[in-house]
Design an enzyme around this catalytic site. Structure first.
Site, PDB file in Angstrom:
ATOM      1  N   ASN A  70      35.059  40.591  27.748  1.00  0.00           N
ATOM      2  CA  ASN A  70      35.404  39.210  27.400  1.00  0.00           C
ATOM      3  C   ASN A  70      36.194  39.149  26.095  1.00  0.00           C
ATOM      4  O   ASN A  70      37.193  38.434  25.979  1.00  0.00           O
ATOM      5  CB  ASN A  70      34.134  38.372  27.239  1.00  0.00           C
ATOM      6  N   ARG A 397      42.739  34.295  43.565  1.00  0.00           N
ATOM      7  CA  ARG A 397      42.298  35.669  43.321  1.00  0.00           C
ATOM      8  C   ARG A 397      41.609  36.153  44.592  1.00  0.00           C
ATOM      9  O   ARG A 397      40.644  35.545  45.033  1.00  0.00           O
ATOM     10  CB  ARG A 397      41.330  35.756  42.141  1.00  0.00           C
ATOM     11  N   ARG A 427      46.119  34.940  36.071  1.00  0.00           N
ATOM     12  CA  ARG A 427      46.165  35.912  34.982  1.00  0.00           C
ATOM     13  C   ARG A 427      45.423  37.205  35.311  1.00  0.00           C
ATOM     14  O   ARG A 427      44.283  37.191  35.749  1.00  0.00           O
ATOM     15  CB  ARG A 427      45.598  35.298  33.702  1.00  0.00           C
ATOM     16  N   HIS A 457      45.468  26.123  41.961  1.00  0.00           N
ATOM     17  CA  HIS A 457      44.122  26.614  41.685  1.00  0.00           C
ATOM     18  C   HIS A 457      43.100  26.102  42.700  1.00  0.00           C
ATOM     19  O   HIS A 457      41.970  26.590  42.748  1.00  0.00           O
ATOM     20  CB  HIS A 457      43.728  26.198  40.259  1.00  0.00           C
ATOM     21  N   TYR A 490      29.161  35.363  41.292  1.00  0.00           N
ATOM     22  CA  TYR A 490      29.485  34.016  40.803  1.00  0.00           C
ATOM     23  C   TYR A 490      28.751  32.989  41.653  1.00  0.00           C
ATOM     24  O   TYR A 490      28.705  33.109  42.876  1.00  0.00           O
ATOM     25  CB  TYR A 490      30.982  33.728  40.916  1.00  0.00           C
ATOM     26  N   ARG A 586      29.014  26.029  31.143  1.00  0.00           N
ATOM     27  CA  ARG A 586      28.743  27.445  30.895  1.00  0.00           C
ATOM     28  C   ARG A 586      29.430  27.968  29.647  1.00  0.00           C
ATOM     29  O   ARG A 586      28.838  28.688  28.857  1.00  0.00           O
ATOM     30  CB  ARG A 586      29.209  28.276  32.096  1.00  0.00           C
ATOM     31  N   HIS A 614      29.678  29.172  38.111  1.00  0.00           N
ATOM     32  CA  HIS A 614      31.116  28.953  38.310  1.00  0.00           C
ATOM     33  C   HIS A 614      31.430  27.669  39.066  1.00  0.00           C
ATOM     34  O   HIS A 614      32.557  27.189  39.026  1.00  0.00           O
ATOM     35  CB  HIS A 614      31.706  30.161  39.055  1.00  0.00           C
TER      36      HIS A 614
END
Length: 737
Positions: A70, A397, A427, A457, A490, A586, A614
């Site tokens: 992270n 993704r 990304r 997204h 997730y 979160r 998530h």
């Protein structure tokens, strides 16, 4: 830095009493928290899990590794962005009024404490793992048999792939890639006593650690040696005729953000070029061993163009993220008990026919407690079903091994009309997505890259099927990606429906992305950047009006980040009107809760645990007590961030089916509100403290992850489980509005 430095236990009754200035604050620093510092607080909470004595040792090591990964990304993206602003003379203040220079100063102060804490935890876990038979970089455990094997491994597996390079005017300084590690050796030639310096870059293809074979170590023991230590150990084999005076390990992080010009003519070619440039981005951080040779350090600083402020020295481990390799050690006794997700009974009752189950009624799947295979099977069945004529899917993704991608390819090869919206701007997944796009196109899939300046997204899949009464459309709306790996860790929601209004809206959304055809009207769905922000504001304003009328008024939100100033101000207005606002956030939260005259009716908690939260859920009381059947409930792909609301294509999906509504509101969202074992309260001063259940009045500790692991979902349980039911949750302390 100890865990208690950021954690002071409180009860679930309230995170803290509201602060009490005479008037509501007006200065930016009193209204909002800094985004970057809030993110560092999140990573501190992740790191605190590495101190959790309730967790098995390798799981604690996993959290330490995650905190390192992270932090690397934070440096490569967020800090790199601030450095770029300073270099370009941009002084635009952040939401809390800080200039880029002021933010960098505050970040570096926090980073120093955070990295020191990481090393303290590493030393503790290193010793604890050794007590359990796992020895990491422990030279004292290397006996004659292990030494013989390591030497052979070095000569046969390492030497052929590394390249020592002298640092002098005749040899140009080698390029050090992003996240690259290397060793500098100070040598003296035995023949003439001349000093030279040599660099060895450690190839990224090599593992970070080498595991000594079990037959070369004592029974019940495991030994790992880092590649860097191995090279240092046998360096004399590389430099015959030289005396090694010293050596040192270093690691480089570079600016990894990608900027694409809006007028880019060929998006694929532009991204391929940008990915190449990213590998050579500006150095943002240089990590060095504490006793690194000063002369060698000076050479690195000069050649890499690094300012001293970007140098971190440590007497511990460099590259904490690399510990993820150790976590994979086959020691079930040092990990969480294995968990196998359930396959929804409701679909099994239809012999696995997803379309029949969805046609009967809407279904929502709660990952990772319910299997992601349901989503894969939905696309796979669509590919194989001769009555399916078209499939449309967004891909943000998808991972390196994607059954969803393979199913889309299969569908195209079977002659179906298949459209895939592949987001190249995801990304660190840009390269993988380019690869998938190429494979999809070769199979005959119509690949669309969406907007140049907006990311797509939203997580939507649409299947058009020929049935007896005409064409019927089936849709999947998700809060998470079509990614087989993250779907196991997730927490996300997958909503399946054949509701004609929702499906018509989904078709309009695809037309908007593929053909830039902005829908003139939408029946159910809200889409960013068109009207999603407006819909959320309208719902908040309704709660404000209801509070003024004396009706129950409450807002419950679960999301990953809150940074948008407009949405924060709207929530402040709701609090000021008497609306009870409960937020489960979160990560980053720029909203300052518990301030009298501004946010005294807002509580914010963060859940950090075995699974990464998530899903995004938005719920509004709608004039009745929360939680209840009258509440307006939505799931979404969007967080409350400017980028999600204004610069991405996102979806906000209303939940209207009664069973699904009950599951999302009174099972998923309520359990998050009730959690005490993995939750942290955010206080008005920006600090976080662990929640502790009050062991009185019937209140007991509650772990929402454990609850979901042991209870079936409401909409997926099926008739076979109806009799047993699902334990009913109830809200405490009258926070229902």
């Amino acid at each position: 830095m100890s865990e208690t430095a950021i954690s002071e236990k409180v009860t679930t009754a309230a995170p803290s009493a509201a602060s009490s200035p005479a008037d509501a604050p007006a200065a930016p620093e009193e209204l909002y928290f800094n985004r970057e510092l809030s993110w560092l607080s999140f990573n501190e909470r992740v790191l605190a899990e590495a101190c959790n004595e309730q967790y098995p040792l390798l799981e604690r090591l996993r959290f330490l590794s995650i905190s390192g990964s992270n932090l690397d990304e934070f440096m490569m993206i967020r800090v790199a962005g601030l450095v770029g602003q300073v270099q370009r003379g941009i002084a635009k203040p952040s939401i809390d009024g800080r200039t880029p220079t002021q933010q960098l100063s505050a970040i570096r102060e926090r980073l120093a404490m955070l990295t020191d804490w990481q090393q303290d935890i590493w030393r503790n876990l290193h010793d604890r793992l050794a007590e359990s038979g796992i020895h990491i970089a422990d030279e004292h455990r290397i006996d004659k048999a292990a030494h013989k094997w390591l030497k052979s491994f070095f000569l046969e597996e390492i030497v052929p792939v590394i390249t020592p390079q002298a640092l002098d005017p005749a040899h140009p300084f080698p390029f050090v890639q992003n996240e690259g590690m290397g060793l500098l050796f100070t040598l003296t030639r035995d023949a003439d006593q001349e000093q030279i310096m040599e660099m060895i870059l450690i190839p990224s293809a090599l593992p970070r650690f080498v595991r000594v074979p079990s037959d070369r170590v004592a029974d019940g023991e495991t030994i790992y040696i880092s590649i860097a230590s191995l090279i240092q150990r046998y360096a004399k084999k590389l430099f015959p005729g030289f005396t090694i005076e010293g050596d040192g390990l270093f690691r480089v992080l570079r600016d990894s953000d990608i900027e694409i010009e809006e007028e880019a003519e060929d998006l694929v070619r532009t991204f391929r070029s940008a990915i190449q440039r990213r590998r050579r981005g500006q150095v943002i951080q240089l990590e060095l061993e504490e006793d690194f040779d000063p002369q060698a350090e000076a050479i690195l600083l000069e050649q890499l163009g690094v300012h001293e402020a970007a140098v971190i020295k440590t007497d511990g481990m460099i590259g904490i993220d690399g510990l993820a390799e150790i976590v994979e050690e086959d020691r079930p006794d040092l990990k969480f008990d294995a968990y196998s997700p359930r396959y929804p009974e409701r679909i099994r009752e239809h012999d696995g026919d997803a379309f029949a189950a969805i046609r009967e009624k809407d279904i929502i799947i709660h990952h990772p407690y319910e299997s992601f295979e349901v989503v894969v099977d939905f696309i796979r069945q669509a590919a194989e079903d001769p009555d399916v004529v078209a499939i449309k899917q967004t891909l943000y993704r998808a991972g390196s091994q994607s059954a969803v991608i393979n199913a889309l390819i299969d569908a195209a090869e079977r002659g179906k009309s298949v459209t895939a919206v592949v987001e190249l701007k995801a990304r660190f997944d840009e390269e993988q997505n380019l690869t998938w796009a190429t494979k999809l196109e070769r199979a005959g899939v119509q690949v669309i890259y969406g907007f140049t300046d907006w990311k797509t997204h939203a997580k939507v899949a649409m299947v058009v099927r020929r049935e007896d009464d005409g064409f019927r459309t089936y849709c999947h709306f998700g809060t998470g990606n079509y990614h087989p790996v993250t779907a196991k860790i997730y927490t996300d929601l997958s909503f399946f429906t054949a509701d004609p209004k929702l499906c018509r809206d989904a078709a309009k959304m695809f037309n908007f992305v593929t053909g830039y055809v902005e829908p003139d009207s939408l029946e159910r769905i809200s889409i960013a950047p068109l009207n999603l922000r407006e819909e959320l504001c309208r719902r908040i304003d309704t709660e404000i009006v209801n509070a003024a009328k004396g009706k129950p008024a409450a807002i419950w939100i679960k999301c990953n980040q809150i940074t948008d100033q407009g949405m924060i101000d709207r929530l402040y207005a709701a609090s000021d009107a008497g609306v009870q606002v409960e937020l489960v956030v979160r990560g980053i939260c720029c909203l300052r809760p518990g301030v009298a005259g501004m946010s005294e009716n807002i509580r914010v908690k963060s859940i950090i645990g075995r699974f990464l939260e998530h899903s995004r859920i938005y719920a509004f009381a709608n004039g009745r007590a929360m939680p209840g059947p009258a509440a307006a409930v939505f799931i979404s792909s969007a967080d409350l961030m400017g980028r999600n609301l204004d610069r991405r294509v996102e979806s906000l999906i209303p939940i209207l089916n009664r069973t699904v509504h009950d599951q999302v509101l009174q099972q998923v969202l309520l359990a998050n509100m009730l959690d005490t074992e993995q939750s942290w309260w955010l206080h008005a001063d920006g600090s976080y403290s662990r929640v502790e259940a009050v062991e009185e009045g019937g209140s007991k500790p509650f772990n929402c992850h454990r609850y979901f692991m042991t209870n079936p979902s409401l909409s997926g349980r099926g008739g076979a489980l109806e009799a047993g039911g699902v334990p009913k949750l109830s809200l405490r302390k009258g926070r229902g509005g």
